[in-house]
Write an enzyme that holds these catalytic residues in place. Structure first.
Site, PDB file in Angstrom:
ATOM      1  N   ASP A  13       0.714  -1.249  -0.021  1.00 35.03           N
ATOM      2  CA  ASP A  13       0.025   0.019  -0.089  1.00 35.03           C
ATOM      3  C   ASP A  13       0.912   1.458  -0.081  1.00 35.03           C
ATOM      4  O   ASP A  13       0.484   2.207   0.480  1.00 35.03           O
ATOM      5  CB  ASP A  13      -0.953   0.080   1.191  1.00 35.03           C
ATOM      6  CG  ASP A  13      -1.785  -1.266   1.506  1.00 35.03           C
ATOM      7  OD1 ASP A  13      -2.141  -1.692   0.388  1.00 35.03           O
ATOM      8  OD2 ASP A  13      -1.974  -1.600   2.719  1.00 35.03           O
ATOM      9  N   LYS A  16       2.116   1.992  -4.861  1.00 36.61           N
ATOM     10  CA  LYS A  16       2.646   1.505  -6.136  1.00 36.61           C
ATOM     11  C   LYS A  16       2.158   1.596  -7.393  1.00 36.61           C
ATOM     12  O   LYS A  16       2.722   1.675  -8.407  1.00 36.61           O
ATOM     13  CB  LYS A  16       2.994   0.078  -5.901  1.00 36.61           C
ATOM     14  CG  LYS A  16       4.319  -0.454  -5.064  1.00 36.61           C
ATOM     15  CD  LYS A  16       4.509  -1.986  -5.030  1.00 36.61           C
ATOM     16  CE  LYS A  16       3.147  -2.706  -4.461  1.00 36.61           C
ATOM     17  NZ  LYS A  16       2.868  -2.405  -3.048  1.00 36.61           N
ATOM     18  N   GLY A  40      -3.915  -4.907  -4.378  1.00 31.45           N
ATOM     19  CA  GLY A  40      -5.062  -3.994  -4.788  1.00 31.45           C
ATOM     20  C   GLY A  40      -3.934  -2.564  -5.204  1.00 31.45           C
ATOM     21  O   GLY A  40      -3.693  -1.640  -4.227  1.00 31.45           O
ATOM     22  N   HIS A  41      -4.021  -2.331  -6.513  1.00 25.87           N
ATOM     23  CA  HIS A  41      -3.381  -1.177  -7.089  1.00 25.87           C
ATOM     24  C   HIS A  41      -4.634  -0.147  -7.207  1.00 25.87           C
ATOM     25  O   HIS A  41      -5.541  -0.536  -8.244  1.00 25.87           O
ATOM     26  CB  HIS A  41      -2.440  -1.599  -8.258  1.00 25.87           C
ATOM     27  CG  HIS A  41      -1.451  -2.383  -7.965  1.00 25.87           C
ATOM     28  ND1 HIS A  41      -0.695  -2.904  -8.788  1.00 25.87           N
ATOM     29  CD2 HIS A  41      -0.708  -2.534  -6.707  1.00 25.87           C
ATOM     30  CE1 HIS A  41       0.498  -3.326  -8.188  1.00 25.87           C
ATOM     31  NE2 HIS A  41       0.308  -3.109  -7.006  1.00 25.87           N
ATOM     32  N   GLN A 223       2.213  -6.335  -2.967  1.00 23.49           N
ATOM     33  CA  GLN A 223       2.619  -6.063  -1.688  1.00 23.49           C
ATOM     34  C   GLN A 223       3.989  -5.490  -1.243  1.00 23.49           C
ATOM     35  O   GLN A 223       4.413  -4.642  -2.059  1.00 23.49           O
ATOM     36  CB  GLN A 223       2.817  -7.732  -0.796  1.00 23.49           C
ATOM     37  CG  GLN A 223       1.401  -8.143  -0.756  1.00 23.49           C
ATOM     38  CD  GLN A 223       0.993  -8.956  -2.187  1.00 23.49           C
ATOM     39  OE1 GLN A 223       1.923  -9.612  -2.635  1.00 23.49           O
ATOM     40  NE2 GLN A 223      -0.344  -8.967  -2.538  1.00 23.49           N
TER      41      GLN A 223
HETATM   42  P1  IMP Z   1      -2.430 -12.451   2.594  1.00 28.16           P
HETATM   43  O1  IMP Z   1      -1.785 -12.038   1.437  1.00 28.16           O
HETATM   44  O2  IMP Z   1      -4.037 -12.713   2.146  1.00 28.16           O
HETATM   45  O3  IMP Z   1      -2.275 -14.020   2.981  1.00 28.16           O
HETATM   46  O4  IMP Z   1      -2.299 -11.888   3.771  1.00 28.16           O
HETATM   47  C1  IMP Z   1      -1.361 -11.930   4.538  1.00 28.16           C
HETATM   48  C2  IMP Z   1      -0.968 -10.476   5.161  1.00 28.16           C
HETATM   49  O5  IMP Z   1      -0.553  -9.735   4.097  1.00 28.16           O
HETATM   50  C3  IMP Z   1      -2.102  -9.571   5.880  1.00 28.16           C
HETATM   51  O6  IMP Z   1      -1.591  -8.590   6.899  1.00 28.16           O
HETATM   52  C4  IMP Z   1      -2.606  -8.852   4.802  1.00 28.16           C
HETATM   53  O7  IMP Z   1      -3.292  -7.653   5.105  1.00 28.16           O
HETATM   54  C5  IMP Z   1      -1.202  -8.365   3.878  1.00 28.16           C
HETATM   55  N1  IMP Z   1      -1.466  -8.254   2.498  1.00 28.16           N
HETATM   56  C6  IMP Z   1      -1.675  -8.922   1.621  1.00 28.16           C
HETATM   57  N2  IMP Z   1      -1.696  -8.205   0.451  1.00 28.16           N
HETATM   58  C7  IMP Z   1      -1.436  -6.958   0.642  1.00 28.16           C
HETATM   59  C8  IMP Z   1      -1.443  -5.834  -0.181  1.00 28.16           C
HETATM   60  O8  IMP Z   1      -1.718  -5.727  -1.526  1.00 28.16           O
HETATM   61  N3  IMP Z   1      -1.091  -4.567   0.434  1.00 28.16           N
HETATM   62  C9  IMP Z   1      -1.201  -4.431   1.826  1.00 28.16           C
HETATM   63  N4  IMP Z   1      -1.301  -5.622   2.560  1.00 28.16           N
HETATM   64  C10 IMP Z   1      -1.250  -6.831   2.041  1.00 28.16           C
END
Ligand code: IMP
Length: 428
Positions: A13, A16, A40-41, A223
């Protein structure tokens, strides 16, 4: 430079989407190499907001080829939803290719994601429930289904059927939840397979040939460094490699094919989900950042935790990804403050100051931030279009980042629109 990788340096977040969109408008090819539709972009073009999750940002550039690489976990349901949304907005989605080696996310992955995270109780990670972790678990366990399995109905049905039986055992016996409907799921995914075949390619060859031909290739990270399964704040991480090394295994190319690595740094720090966060401001400062920065998740809508910029984190990211440049995002969110803090070390309970990010979260939880207080600029920067137009205090803030990390700030963003971007020197 003809190849540039973009990585998040914090907990995702970082903005990017905007930096990637800026580079994607110049790219011949845009490649995703890890994660899935947990990303989520959001990109704003001419006042219109586009939310991208699984589809590379190059889709908004009509001449770019978009690659979903082998390291991505691919959710067919999410993919077609995203395609439908883009097509409704008149975006051409014909230039997308998916690796035949990418693993497929199924509904049982999403169900198991929710069940297993909830079962962790107070230690829950707070995942996005998109099935990311369970899909990567199957990949590492060597039981997952890949896109190439979708090329043949019989092979696909046999493999999927065995997986559904196994997962239903776990869903019903470990978690006491309702089994998934095998017939319905198989029929639905056979239909997806038929629709997906035209997109499936050996994308590693496509990326290799594009780089060899001198095309401009953008490797689009999702991420952030602190969510990396190896290098992040484990266990509060995702299950893939958002650091620059993830592009080589996840796109199927050698490291020498990536010339520049741009780290995206938000001018402050946020995170979603659980886990220690040394510079968190769980008070009116954090609230002010959240409101002005619209810090709510694109994928989940959750309010993000907010705090001051942590340069210990950014310098760590610079080291582990070999950053050659920084793109500083959302600088304008700090316009509101008379003074701004920047974290340059952590103080341990024993009074030791550390500047290398520690592995142990038990230690991290007990650390206090060591701040350098800088004078704020306290005037709007949203209208600045050139570095020289920035107030001196904002320039001093940027210099602190460069001095501490040893990495030049190449892009500065002061608002959501494409125009609100300052670039120092040619990047791509
Ligand atoms: P997962 O990727 O759904 O397994 O989530 C694992 C951790 O990564 C959690 O704390 C999510 O909030 C975080 N996370 C996953 N994708 C994103 C992203 O695109 N932006 C911010 N946090 C993310």
């Amino acid at each position: 430079m003809s190849t540039v990788a973009v990585v998040g340096t914090q907990w995702g977040d970082e903005g990017k989407g905007k930096a990637i969109d800026y580079l994607a408008t110049r790219a011949d090819m845009v490649v995703r190499a890890q994660g899935g539709n947990n990303a989520g972009h959001s990109v704003v073009i001419g006042g219109k907001k586009y939310a991208l999750h699984l589809i590379p940002s190059g889709v908004l550039n009509p001449s770019a080829v978009n690659i979903i690489g082998n390291g991505v976990v691919f959710d067919p349901e999410g993919f077609f939803e995203e395609i439908a949304g883009l097509e409704k907005d008149g975006i051409d989605t014909s230039n997308i290719y998916i690796s035949d080696r990418a693993h497929i996310v199924f509904p049982y992955h999403k169900l198991l994601d929710a069940l297993s995270d909830a079962a962790k109780g107070k230690n829950r990670v707070g995942t996005t429930n998109k099935g990311i972790g369970p899909c990567y678990m199957d990949k590492v366990e060597r039981t997952g289904l890949r896109m190439c399995d979708m090329m043949d109905d019989e092979i696909f049905t046999a493999k999927l059927s065995a997986q559904i039986d196994r997962k239903n055992e776990i869903i019903t016996k470990v978690y006491g939840a309702d089994a998934v409907d095998k017939e319905e799921m198989t029929a639905r995914y056979l239909e997806y397979a038929r629709r997906l075949r035209p997109y499936i390619r050996d994308t590693g060859v496509m990326v290799y040939e594009a780089v060899k031909a001198g095309k401009k290739v953008l490797f689009e990270g999702a991420q952030g460094t602190m969510l990396d399964i190896d290098l992040g704040t484990y266990p509060y991480v995702t299950s893939s490699h958002p650091v620059s090394g993830g592009f080589t295994t996840g796109a199927g190319v050698g490291p020498q094919m990536i010339e520049e690595v741009v780290g995206i740094v938000k001018a402050y720090t946020t995170r979603v989900g659980a886990g220690p966060f040394v510079t968190e401001e769980n008070n009116e400062i954090g609230d002010a950042i959240r409101e002005v920065g619209h810090e709510y998740g694109v994928t989940t809508g959750r309010p993000r935790r907010c705090g001051w910029l942590d340069l210990v984190v950014v310098r760590y990211a610079a080291r582990v990804s070999g950053l050659t440049g920084i793109s500083l995002m959302l600088l304008d969110v700090l316009d509101q403050f008379e003074t701004v803090n920047i974290c340059v070390g952590y103080e341990t309970p024993q009074g030791e100051i550390i500047t290398d990010f520690p592995a142990s979260l038990d230690l991290l939880e007990k650390c206090r931030p060591v701040y350098k207080e800088l004078k704020g600029w306290h005037v709007p920067t949203t209208g600045c279009r050139d570095y020289d137009e920035l107030p001196d205090e904002a320039k001093a803030y940027i210099r602190e980042i460069e001095d501490f990390t040893g990495v030049p700030v190449r892009i500065i963003s002061v608002g959501p629109d494409r125009e609100q971007t300052m670039v120092r020197g040619e990047l791509f």
